[in-house]
Write a protein that holds these residues in place. Structure first.
Motif, PDB file in Angstrom:
ATOM      1  N   LEU A 252       0.751  -0.596  -0.310  1.00  0.00           N
ATOM      2  CA  LEU A 252      -0.385   0.217   0.288  1.00  0.00           C
ATOM      3  C   LEU A 252       0.785   0.994  -0.250  1.00  0.00           C
ATOM      4  CD1 LEU A 252      -2.395  -1.946   0.586  1.00  0.00           C
ATOM      5  CD2 LEU A 252      -2.979  -0.878   2.038  1.00  0.00           C
ATOM      6  N   ILE A 253       0.171   2.196  -0.440  1.00  0.00           N
ATOM      7  CA  ILE A 253       1.073   3.347  -0.237  1.00  0.00           C
ATOM      8  C   ILE A 253       0.496   4.696  -0.180  1.00  0.00           C
ATOM      9  CG2 ILE A 253       1.965   4.649  -2.777  1.00  0.00           C
ATOM     10  CD1 ILE A 253       2.746   2.323  -4.031  1.00  0.00           C
ATOM     11  N   VAL A 254       0.616   5.836   0.199  1.00  0.00           N
ATOM     12  CA  VAL A 254      -0.098   7.621   0.304  1.00  0.00           C
ATOM     13  C   VAL A 254       1.059   8.198  -0.232  1.00  0.00           C
ATOM     14  CG1 VAL A 254      -0.873   6.082   2.768  1.00  0.00           C
ATOM     15  CG2 VAL A 254       1.569   7.422   2.550  1.00  0.00           C
ATOM     16  N   ALA A 255       0.450   9.323  -0.624  1.00  0.00           N
ATOM     17  CA  ALA A 255       0.904  10.289  -1.220  1.00  0.00           C
ATOM     18  C   ALA A 255       0.660  11.832  -0.989  1.00  0.00           C
ATOM     19  CB  ALA A 255       0.810  10.228  -2.920  1.00  0.00           C
ATOM     20  N   LEU A 293       5.467  13.507  -2.489  1.00  0.00           N
ATOM     21  CA  LEU A 293       5.971  12.718  -1.613  1.00  0.00           C
ATOM     22  C   LEU A 293       5.860  11.326  -2.279  1.00  0.00           C
ATOM     23  CD1 LEU A 293       8.981  12.910   0.918  1.00  0.00           C
ATOM     24  CD2 LEU A 293       7.550  11.111   1.066  1.00  0.00           C
ATOM     25  N   VAL A 294       6.128  10.393  -2.187  1.00  0.00           N
ATOM     26  CA  VAL A 294       5.446   9.137  -2.414  1.00  0.00           C
ATOM     27  C   VAL A 294       5.441   7.918  -1.986  1.00  0.00           C
ATOM     28  CG1 VAL A 294       4.542   6.995  -3.681  1.00  0.00           C
ATOM     29  CG2 VAL A 294       3.775   9.414  -4.813  1.00  0.00           C
ATOM     30  N   PHE A 295       5.601   7.197  -0.468  1.00  0.00           N
ATOM     31  CA  PHE A 295       6.091   6.122   0.449  1.00  0.00           C
ATOM     32  C   PHE A 295       5.414   5.461   0.463  1.00  0.00           C
ATOM     33  CE2 PHE A 295       6.508   5.016   4.598  1.00  0.00           C
ATOM     34  CZ  PHE A 295       7.905   5.204   4.796  1.00  0.00           C
ATOM     35  N   GLY A 296       5.228   4.011   0.724  1.00  0.00           N
ATOM     36  CA  GLY A 296       4.834   2.971   0.549  1.00  0.00           C
ATOM     37  C   GLY A 296       5.856   1.756   1.327  1.00  0.00           C
ATOM     38  N   GLY A 297       4.800   0.641   1.440  1.00  0.00           N
ATOM     39  CA  GLY A 297       4.696  -0.567   2.324  1.00  0.00           C
ATOM     40  C   GLY A 297       4.232  -1.220   2.714  1.00  0.00           C
ATOM     41  N   ARG A 298       5.435  -2.414   2.833  1.00  0.00           N
ATOM     42  CA  ARG A 298       4.006  -3.995   2.916  1.00  0.00           C
ATOM     43  C   ARG A 298       3.551  -3.988   4.555  1.00  0.00           C
ATOM     44  NH1 ARG A 298       6.479  -4.243  -1.109  1.00  0.00           N
ATOM     45  NH2 ARG A 298       7.699  -5.501  -1.941  1.00  0.00           N
ATOM     46  N   GLY A 299       2.389  -4.341   4.600  1.00  0.00           N
ATOM     47  CA  GLY A 299       1.847  -4.810   6.044  1.00  0.00           C
ATOM     48  C   GLY A 299       0.411  -5.196   6.410  1.00  0.00           C
ATOM     49  N   ALA A 300       0.120  -4.764   4.650  1.00  0.00           N
ATOM     50  CA  ALA A 300      -1.612  -5.461   4.397  1.00  0.00           C
ATOM     51  C   ALA A 300      -1.730  -6.466   4.744  1.00  0.00           C
ATOM     52  CB  ALA A 300      -1.808  -5.231   2.717  1.00  0.00           C
ATOM     53  N   PRO A 301      -2.492  -7.222   5.003  1.00  0.00           N
ATOM     54  CA  PRO A 301      -2.575  -8.050   5.469  1.00  0.00           C
ATOM     55  C   PRO A 301      -2.791  -9.170   3.917  1.00  0.00           C
ATOM     56  CG  PRO A 301      -4.401  -7.264   6.733  1.00  0.00           C
ATOM     57  CD  PRO A 301      -3.812  -6.642   6.030  1.00  0.00           C
ATOM     58  N   TYR A 302      -2.751 -10.645   3.929  1.00  0.00           N
ATOM     59  CA  TYR A 302      -2.605 -11.178   2.682  1.00  0.00           C
ATOM     60  C   TYR A 302      -3.672 -12.276   2.732  1.00  0.00           C
ATOM     61  CZ  TYR A 302      -2.696 -16.469   0.832  1.00  0.00           C
ATOM     62  OH  TYR A 302      -3.063 -16.923  -0.513  1.00  0.00           O
ATOM     63  N   ARG A 321      -0.869   4.121   9.381  1.00  0.00           N
ATOM     64  CA  ARG A 321       0.177   3.761   9.544  1.00  0.00           C
ATOM     65  C   ARG A 321       1.390   3.847   8.540  1.00  0.00           C
ATOM     66  NH1 ARG A 321      -1.681  -1.657  11.275  1.00  0.00           N
ATOM     67  NH2 ARG A 321      -1.123  -2.552   9.033  1.00  0.00           N
ATOM     68  N   LEU A 322       1.197   4.405   7.533  1.00  0.00           N
ATOM     69  CA  LEU A 322       2.505   5.060   6.891  1.00  0.00           C
ATOM     70  C   LEU A 322       2.291   5.855   6.377  1.00  0.00           C
ATOM     71  CD1 LEU A 322       1.178   2.584   3.056  1.00  0.00           C
ATOM     72  CD2 LEU A 322       3.347   2.939   4.168  1.00  0.00           C
ATOM     73  N   ARG A 323       1.226   6.722   6.850  1.00  0.00           N
ATOM     74  CA  ARG A 323       1.528   8.441   7.295  1.00  0.00           C
ATOM     75  C   ARG A 323       2.616   9.042   8.229  1.00  0.00           C
ATOM     76  NH1 ARG A 323      -4.504   8.296   4.578  1.00  0.00           N
ATOM     77  NH2 ARG A 323      -5.310   7.547   6.806  1.00  0.00           N
ATOM     78  N   GLU A 324       2.219   8.227   9.570  1.00  0.00           N
ATOM     79  CA  GLU A 324       2.737   8.294  10.751  1.00  0.00           C
ATOM     80  C   GLU A 324       4.344   7.693  10.477  1.00  0.00           C
ATOM     81  OE1 GLU A 324       1.167   5.735  13.730  1.00  0.00           O
ATOM     82  OE2 GLU A 324      -1.353   6.621  13.108  1.00  0.00           O
ATOM     83  N   ALA A 325       4.458   6.861   9.578  1.00  0.00           N
ATOM     84  CA  ALA A 325       5.982   6.721   9.623  1.00  0.00           C
ATOM     85  C   ALA A 325       6.531   7.578   8.980  1.00  0.00           C
ATOM     86  CB  ALA A 325       6.315   5.349   8.510  1.00  0.00           C
ATOM     87  N   VAL A 326       6.080   7.909   7.885  1.00  0.00           N
ATOM     88  CA  VAL A 326       6.904   9.169   7.034  1.00  0.00           C
ATOM     89  C   VAL A 326       6.990  10.735   7.291  1.00  0.00           C
ATOM     90  CG1 VAL A 326       4.809   9.469   5.979  1.00  0.00           C
ATOM     91  CG2 VAL A 326       7.163   9.825   4.373  1.00  0.00           C
TER      92      VAL A 326
END
Length: 451
Positions: A252-255, A293-302, A321-326
């Protein structure tokens, strides 16, 4: 309809091509109009203009991961050099690495030659170390590369790292020049236009229901071909007979909205370096050509039984969580508007090793299992499939990933339990390191199971 990603929204107008008109025969049928399928069609059409090539796509070109990824065109390959050497030899593993580095430049070269404006900037990748445990991993990676005789990965001091990207808590970083930031949807759509220009028939809105030797079934007709190429990556499990070939894992990604020059002066990334850090749960980011700024990561359930569904592309907890991390990385982003959030499925083989191949007995070819490292690896796959299909022995067809067969994933519910436990373990490993200040014991225990 809402565009599936920021990239799709900003790639310009796009009218879907007509579906397959009925039964057809051809020399090569390609299932999937993402990067793998289109690069394969591109190189085949250039090498043999007389070939009848048909590409079939369920949605539109680049609808899947090819139009949703983080925009890294890197030399990363999902399997390590040690793994590749164990599959073949030390020299073959080094040849694979060299081919990946060359693929980055090949993508840039083709985009330039074909007039594809994909907002490309080859600024390299900086991976930050923000704890003692992360710095130890950074040093170990550089030492490992040196042990292989490679000089493309260097260790940066805190001051050298901050000169490139002014993130919080930086102790050092690794840097490699072998990565370009780009706009993936512009690249994949430009590639689709290019293959049509070279005579390839591209049929969108044509869902494939089955792949068999020399035969592709769709709701619009049957395609018969000498060679059938499976280029379906995260959507592979939906095909009959391939349910355990690749597990679709969501990234998943946020921008942000476009940022001001003063904000970018606080953040850095002047050369549009792609960036990450040495945490266990993968994150990745870039500065876009229009200064988002585009920021993504793993963590979404399979998803259970490898179901690919639009509902899995949006997980508000992961987005938060991605917004908090960036913002933790770049406190200057506090209060900045995040305008886009999206996700997509990537394909993960059981042994975390991508592969490409052709079975000459039944005419079935494939490429995939990129584990998120596909923007450049697909290009290498396309050139390799060209040589395999045309029967041309080459340096590419001798690479260790060619003909590799990953084992099947476990049946459900073991697959669901295992993949989600692995994702959870990486999150816990990062928490453990924050609390103890030492390298994670959880990560050490789980890493052999996660490739």
């Amino acid at each position: 309809m809402t565009p599936p990603s920021l990239w799709h929204e900003t790639a310009g107008a796009w009218t879907p091509r007509p579906p397959l008109p009925g039964d057809v025969s051809c020399d090569v049928a390609i299932v999937g109009a993402g990067f793998t399928g289109l690069w394969t069609a591109y190189y085949l059409a250039l090498a043999r203009p007389d070939l009848r090539i048909v590409v079939l796509e369920a949605k539109t070109a680049g609808f899947g991961a090819s139009g949703r990824n983080g925009g890294w065109c890197s030399a990363l390959f999902p399997a390590s050099l040690d793994t590749l050497a164990a599959m073949s030899s030390r020299s073959a593993a080094l040849a694979q690495h060299a081919a990946m580095r060359a693929s980055v430049d090949e993508v840039v070269s083709v985009a330039t030659a074909e007039g594809i404006g994909a907002d490309i900037a080859k600024g390299g990748t900086i991976v930050l170390a923000r704890s003692a445990a992360q710095l130890a991993r950074a040093r170990a990676e550089v030492e490992s590369a040196a042990g292989w005789g490679l000089d493309g990965l260097i260790l940066l001091s805190r001051e050298e790292a901050l000169a490139r990207v002014r993130a919080s808590g930086v102790l050092g970083a690794t840097y490699t020049p072998d990565c370009a930031a780009l706009h993936p949807a512009k690249l994949v759509r430009g590639l689709a236009t290019a293959v049509e220009r070279y005579g390839v028939a591209l049929h969108e809105l044509t869902r494939v229901t089955a792949i068999e030797p020399h035969r592709v079934s769709t709701a619009h007709g049957i395609v018969t071909a000498d060679v059938v190429v499976r280029a379906t990556e995260g959507y592979t499990a939906a095909l009959p007979g391939f349910g355990r070939a690749l597990a679709p894992v969501y990234s998943l990604i946020v921008a942000t909205a476009p940022l001001s020059g003063s904000l970018w002066a606080e953040i850095g990334l002047e050369r549009r370096e792609t960036f990450s850090d040495h945490r266990h749960l993968i994150v990745y980011g870039q500065r876009t050509a229009d200064d988002r700024l585009v920021f993504g990561g793993r963590g979404a359930p399979y998803p259970f039984r490898s179901r690919v569904d639009p509902r899995h592309e949006r997980d508000e907890r992961v987005f938060a969580r991605l917004r908090e991390a960036v913002v933790d990385l770049f406190p200057a982003l506090t209060g900045v508007a995040f305008t886009h959030a999206w996700g997509g499925a990537l394909g993960v083989p059981r042994d975390w090793c991508a592969s490409v191949g052709l079975d000459p007995e039944n005419g079935l070819a494939w490429a995939g299992g990129y584990v998120g490292d596909g923007v450049s690896t697909t290009n290498l796959a396309g050139r390799t499939l060209r040589d395999l299909i045309l029967g041309i022995p080459s340096e590419l067809t001798a690479l260790p990933w060619v003909g590799h067969r990953s084992p099947a994933w476990e049946p459900e519910p073991l697959r669901w339990l295992g993949v989600n436990a692995g994702l959870r373990a990486m999150t816990l490993a990062d928490t453990e390191e924050r609390l103890t200040g030492r390298p994670s014991l959880i990560a050490r225990a789980v890493s052999p199971l996660l490739g």
